[in-house]
Design an enzyme around this catalytic site. Structure first.
Site, PDB file in Angstrom:
ATOM      1  N   ASP A 163       0.883  -1.162   0.000  1.00  0.00           N
ATOM      2  CA  ASP A 163       0.000   0.000   0.000  1.00  0.00           C
ATOM      3  C   ASP A 163       0.925   1.219   0.000  1.00  0.00           C
ATOM      4  O   ASP A 163       2.147   1.085   0.161  1.00  0.00           O
ATOM      5  CB  ASP A 163      -0.941  -0.014   1.219  1.00  0.00           C
ATOM      6  CG  ASP A 163      -2.138   0.917   1.021  1.00  0.00           C
ATOM      7  OD1 ASP A 163      -2.051   1.833   0.182  1.00  0.00           O
ATOM      8  OD2 ASP A 163      -3.159   0.741   1.713  1.00  0.00           O
TER       9      ASP A 163
HETATM   10  C1  BGC Z   1      -4.973   3.327   0.257  1.00  0.00           C
HETATM   11  C2  BGC Z   1      -5.059   2.435  -0.956  1.00  0.00           C
HETATM   12  C3  BGC Z   1      -4.879   3.272  -2.209  1.00  0.00           C
HETATM   13  C4  BGC Z   1      -3.550   3.988  -2.120  1.00  0.00           C
HETATM   14  C5  BGC Z   1      -3.233   4.856  -3.312  1.00  0.00           C
HETATM   15  C6  BGC Z   1      -3.727   4.182   0.251  1.00  0.00           C
HETATM   16  O1  BGC Z   1      -3.772   5.141   1.250  1.00  0.00           O
HETATM   17  O2  BGC Z   1      -5.015   2.555   1.426  1.00  0.00           O
HETATM   18  O3  BGC Z   1      -6.279   1.754  -0.978  1.00  0.00           O
HETATM   19  O4  BGC Z   1      -4.968   2.464  -3.337  1.00  0.00           O
HETATM   20  O5  BGC Z   1      -3.554   4.830  -0.975  1.00  0.00           O
HETATM   21  O6  BGC Z   1      -4.034   5.973  -3.339  1.00  0.00           O
END
Ligand code: BGC
Length: 726
Positions: free
Chosen positions: A262
């Site tokens: 993530d």
């Molecule tokens: C989220 C993800 C997301 C990523 C990119 C993170 O903070 O948990 O689900 O895809 O950011 O925006």
């Protein structure tokens, strides 16, 4: 003679099947050879360049070898607008408005996997049009607590329902040459301390509740990428968790794709490299060369701490996904298309089929707008647009029709529409902090008086309430489960002057409804409805569309009823949370503990009625490797076209471990004309009746009796029958 023909036919069939299998094998082995030959040509620097981002959402390619930059994008219910390369601001493009679908809970509430497929196709086409290679979804974590901020993005408290939606979504998306990224692996079931919380749970809860959606996404859906969650699992970060990432994901599930972090979820170089992480995304460190999977990885290889073979394995995973999605110069790659009428129709279908009719005690719905002279439309959610909220899943949508706009457009010529604000949005969105939700329960009597006036002079009052993305959002959890902004008082006062009051709930996670269920006869839950929200809700109210959604989660009477809260382990203490409720998540808890919720999992009414009957199985006794063929009938006994979701729950009354009183094992949404009867056939493998036996460290179907229960919710059971497993 007949036998002879059959043999020839069988032989021909076998030959074709073998030839096809061989073709796949040859294609795969050619692909693997190409991958190896590319890797041989790469320097260590080039290899490592493929293993970390070079900006917020891109990864460098290797130009001289024809490997282009890799483009990733959020998110699960629409392709997110373009973000600046090196900061989080939007790039300000004018051609990146996209189709916005209702989020995950709404998809699951449709209980219609065909809609998940339809969504995957649209997302794939739009992602390709925007030249994206990987779309960061679906988000499939279990809804463990009603308060989790991301419930609206997730799908359900039930792993079977999640799997049924995730698999077609992924297949469709990837059929358009875009890789899915199933997230968040694993146990990101709360936003509170998501970057640091350490989650523990029993092996049985892991296997029975938290893994199945991911397993189905990989082994059946064939997901090409997986996103490791922020949190820790049993003491180790999910992005460097030997058990999750090597043992389960790679070895057990046979995952050959890319495991990425993530955004900013990497914590080490050597450990993460050795446990199977492939790609580091999203840290705020300005110098990309300093990231764990950049120069530090090169150094670790040079010092012999990470073998080159491990780096090669990661590069191979990335190249494999690139090849499968035709990134490497394949001219036949999907070109994509944006914002077509078909895409908008798919968004509409999803909103229309998601709505859950919770009560209609006086048959007030559907409304006959031909006979109505005036309608009061009340509430902030009558005019609020929601597609642009929720953080990483926010969408710059091409348009979003609000309920008020749609009602005015469809009925405003013949019906007087009296709008009143009713309540104000008192909350403020503050990323990472739910403090903006505090003190948002003020009753605004001026607005209520105006709403009461509008209701008094109208034939019908429709109150659009619920939540918005100041509550349903990534990065924090809700503080409570109540309706904010004094809405209960508003609803009560409006209902006093107009008995024909309909409440429309727009929200993505459970709400306490005890304060309104006895004050109004009619409640319909329409979720965040995406770009076509207003059109869908207007058609549901007028009966053009008959509600056919079912709750994908339990609606408890109060938060204390809900398992994690009843046991006092949400959101945990000192950044540790133990899932003490074990496998008794959602309705499994309510049913087993005999607690009556406000509205049960799987529940939803229709403007017509249905009868489920004639439940039978092909046999009474089965051996452990057999399939149980179940049959039953569904009849539309009312006067309108509609759909019923027939649900099959199983219980194992005598077992060496506590088993939930009900577990969903199969379901089908059945569309029927008035008076029509259909016979439904569903198959359940005997092996799917197993529980995870911690003593054997394996699945175990204990011999004995199992009870199949056929219902239209987890509490409303029409028929039951017993089968025996030898
Ligand atoms: C989220 C993800 C997301 C990523 C990119 C993170 O903070 O948990 O689900 O895809 O950011 O925006």
């Amino acid at each position: 003679m007949k036998n002879y023909f059959l043999k020839i036919l069988a032989l021909a069939f076998l030959t074709v099947t073998l030839a096809n299998a061989q073709k796949v094998n040859t294609k795969e082995s050619i692909q693997e050879q190409k991958i190896q030959s590319l890797i041989k040509k790469m320097t260590l620097q080039e290899k490592v360049g493929l293993l970390h981002a070079n900006s917020k959402f891109y990864v460098s390619g290797v130009k001289r070898l024809g490997i282009p930059e890799w483009a990733l994008s959020d998110g699960p219910h629409g392709v997110r607008a373009e973000i600046n390369h090196h900061d989080w601001a939007y790039a300000g493009w004018t051609n990146d408005s996209s189709t916005c679908f209702p989020p995950g809970t709404a998809l699951a509430a449709s209980w219609n996997p065909k809609l998940a497929y339809e969504r995957g196709i649209v997302l794939g086409e739009e992602a390709r049009y925007r030249k994206k290679d990987v779309l960061l979804g679906p988000a499939i974590n279990i809804i463990r607590s009603p308060l989790c901020g991301r419930n609206f993005e997730y799908m359900s408290e039930d792993p079977l329902l999640i799997s049924a939606m995730a698999v077609p979504y992924i297949k469709a998306l990837q059929s358009k040459d875009v890789a899915a990224s199933v997230k968040h692996w694993l146990a990101n079931n709360q936003e509170d301390h998501r970057m640091s919380v350490d989650v523990t749970m029993s092996e049985r809860a892991l296997r029975e509740i938290y893994l199945p959606g991911f397993k189905a996404s990989i082994t059946e859906g064939g997901a090409y990428t997986v996103m490791a969650a922020y949190n820790k699992f049993r003491g180790d970060w999910c992005s460097e968790n030997e058990y999750l990432d090597r043992e389960i994901l790679r070895k057990e599930f046979g995952f050959k794709g890319v495991l990425m972090t993530d955004w900013d979820a990497a914590h080490s170089t050597v450990k993460a490299a050795l446990t199977g992480l492939d790609l580091e995304m999203g840290t705020d460190k300005k110098d990309y060369d300093e990231w764990y999977f950049a120069n530090p990885l090169i150094k670790a290889v040079e010092e012999g701490k990470v073998p080159m073979s491990v780096v090669d394995e990661k590069v191979a995973n990335i190249l494999r996904v690139m090849m499968k999605t035709k990134v490497l110069g394949d001219k036949s790659r999907e070109k994509g298309i944006m914002n077509t009428p078909e895409h908008q129709k798919a968004a509409y279908n999803s909103a229309a089929e998601a709505a859950v009719l919770l009560q209609n005690n006086e048959n007030l719905l559907p409304l006959d707008f031909d006979k109505l002279k005036s309608v009061a439309v009340i509430g902030d959610n009558a005019t609020r647009k929601h597609c642009g909220g929720g953080l990483s899943s926010e969408i710059k949508t091409l348009y979003e029709i609000t309920p008020l706009e749609a009602i005015q457009k469809k009925f405003g010529n013949s019906v007087a529409i009296n709008f009143a604000q009713g309540y104000n949005k008192q909350s403020i969105f503050k990323e990472g902090d739910n403090i903006g939700q505090s003190n948002t329960d003020k009753v605004d009597w001026k607005l209520i008086d105006e709403a009461v006036e509008a209701a008094r002079k109208s034939d019908v009052a429709i109150i659009f309430g619920g939540l918005n993305h100041d509550f349903d959002s990534e990065s924090f959890d809700r503080q409570h489960m109540r309706l904010p902004y004094g809405q209960e008082t508003l609803i009560r006062e409006v209902a006093k002057v107009n008995p024909n009051t309909v409440v429309v709930i727009i929200a993505g996670s459970p709400l306490e409804l005890g304060g309104i269920v006895n004050r109004v006869s009619t409640i319909i839950w329409t979720w965040y409805g995406g770009m076509e929200a207003g059109n869908a809700v207007a058609d549901l109210l007028s009966g053009k569309v008959n509600p056919s959604g079912k709750l994908p989660f339990t609606l408890p009477v109060s938060i204390e009823q809900s398992p994690a809260h009843a046991l006092g382990n949400f959101p945990g203490r000192n950044q540790k949370v133990n899932y003490e409720e074990d496998v008794l998540v959602g309705y499994r808890w309510f049913e087993t503990k005999k607690i009556a919720p406000q509205f049960p999992f799987g529940y939803g009414l229709s403007y017509t009625n249905f009868e489920l009957d004639a439940l039978s199985t092909d046999k009474n006794t089965y051996s452990k490797d057999e399939i149980i063929r179940i049959k039953f009938s569904v009849k539309n006994t009312g006067k309108l076209y509609g759909a019923e979701v027939a649900q099959l729950y199983v219980s194992d009354p005598v077992c060496s471990v506590l088993r939930p009183t009900k577990e969903l094992k199969a379901f089908q949404k059945v569309f029927l004309q008035p008076g029509e009867v259909k016979t439904v056939e569903l198959n359940v493998k005997v092996s799917d009746l197993a529980f995870y036996d911690e003593t054997k460290k394996d699945w175990n179907v204990a011999a004995g009796d199992f009870v199949f229960q056929l219902g239209n919710s987890s509490r409303d059971i029409f028929k039951a029958l017993k089968i025996t497993v030898k």
